[in-house]
Scaffold this active site. Structure first.
Site, mmCIF file in Angstrom:
data_model
loop_
_atom_site.group_PDB
_atom_site.id
_atom_site.type_symbol
_atom_site.label_atom_id
_atom_site.label_comp_id
_atom_site.label_asym_id
_atom_site.label_seq_id
_atom_site.Cartn_x
_atom_site.Cartn_y
_atom_site.Cartn_z
ATOM 1 N N ASP A 1 0.865 -1.181 0.000
ATOM 2 C CA ASP A 1 0.000 0.000 0.000
ATOM 3 C C ASP A 1 0.898 1.226 0.000
ATOM 4 O O ASP A 1 1.717 1.394 0.906
ATOM 5 C CB ASP A 1 -0.891 0.022 1.247
ATOM 6 C CG ASP A 1 -1.943 -1.075 1.216
ATOM 7 O OD1 ASP A 1 -2.161 -1.650 0.128
ATOM 8 O OD2 ASP A 1 -2.543 -1.371 2.258
ATOM 9 N N ASP B 1 -13.732 -5.288 -2.997
ATOM 10 C CA ASP B 1 -13.710 -5.269 -1.528
ATOM 11 C C ASP B 1 -15.091 -5.707 -1.061
ATOM 12 O O ASP B 1 -16.035 -4.912 -1.066
ATOM 13 C CB ASP B 1 -13.411 -3.858 -1.005
ATOM 14 C CG ASP B 1 -11.991 -3.420 -1.328
ATOM 15 O OD1 ASP B 1 -11.114 -4.295 -1.426
ATOM 16 O OD2 ASP B 1 -11.761 -2.208 -1.491
#
Length: 256
Positions: free
Chosen positions: A12, A131
């Site tokens: 990330d 997600d």
């Protein structure tokens, strides 16, 4: 399963730096995504996934710089996601060294983005990032799994299983299936969700969210995933890529 199972670390990146703690003693700067990607390449990772968590246009050039510098040192496929909104965004990432590009929220807002990207660059370039979580509160989906955005904070009311089927029809080449319920728990992947998606799509599934120990990985493949992705277990040095591959091999899966 004849194809080798892929083991993929996920980085990330926020404004050019890796977020989520990273503990590698041999790195001069554990927050530098290029150094970290090179470390995983040395460890034997099959691919690298970068997620641009800032993903605002102001940081787009920062991410392009990260990808192009990584491409000079890392010779395995790189997927870059986060803030990809147009085929032009895809083009600029591919030109600087990405092999695949992940789309998420922009595809939910405009599903035609999937077909436009697939038609222009080929299905193999497009990874649909989903997600998903078990539905909560007011939302009722047929499968019991719903798509979320904003890192799981925002409900969409969209059935996750319906969405992956639709995305496959539109030209997605791969599904990055991230369980928001399992994410960060280190209690294992959401096997029920993987099975539900596997039943409905033929394209490869990358399982994400929940890896905590080496024993968590083979069940994800057994449930139908083609690849496994993890972040903190690798960043914190809890597991190495080799540990995961050895465990998969022990269960009879082919690894590179």
């Amino acid at each position: 399963m004849s194809l080798a199972v892929r083991v993929i670390p996920c980085l990330d990146v926020d404004a050019g730096r890796v977020v989520k703690g990273v503990h590698f003693e041999n790195l001069k700067d554990a927050g530098d995504p290029v150094e970290l990607a090179a470390e995983y390449y040395r460890q034997g990772a099959d691919e690298i996934t970068f997620l641009d968590v800032t993903a605002s246009s102001s940081h787009r050039n920062t991410m392009i710089d990260v990808v192009s510098r990584t491409a000079e040192q890392v010779f395995i496929p790189m997927t870059v996601g986060g803030g990809v909104r147009t085929p032009e965004d895809v083009d600029s990432l591919l030109r600087c060294g990405a092999d695949k590009v992940g789309v998420n929220t922009a595809a939910i807002n405009d599903p035609s983005l999937i077909s436009r990207v697939a038609d222009r660059f080929g299905n193999q370039v497009l990874v649909l990032s989903v997600d998903a979580r078990r539905e909560k509160g007011e939302q009722h989906t047929q499968s019991g799994f719903e798509v979320t955005t904003m890192g799981g904070r925002k409900s969409t009311g969209i059935d996750a299983i319906w969405w992956v089927k639709r995305a496959e029809q539109l030209g997605a080449g791969e599904i990055l299936l991230n369980s928001m319920d399992a994410d960060g728990t280190k209690e294992g992947f959401d096997l029920e969700m993987i099975r539900a998606v596997r039943k409905e799509v033929k394209i490869p599934i990358i399982a994400s969210g929940g890896a905590g120990k080496v024993e968590d990985f083979p069940p994800a493949i057994e449930a139908g995933a083609d690849a496994v992705l993890a972040a903190s277990v690798f960043h914190y040095g809890i597991l190495t890529i080799a540990d995961v591959k050895a465990e998969l091999k022990k269960h009879g899966y082919t690894v590179r």
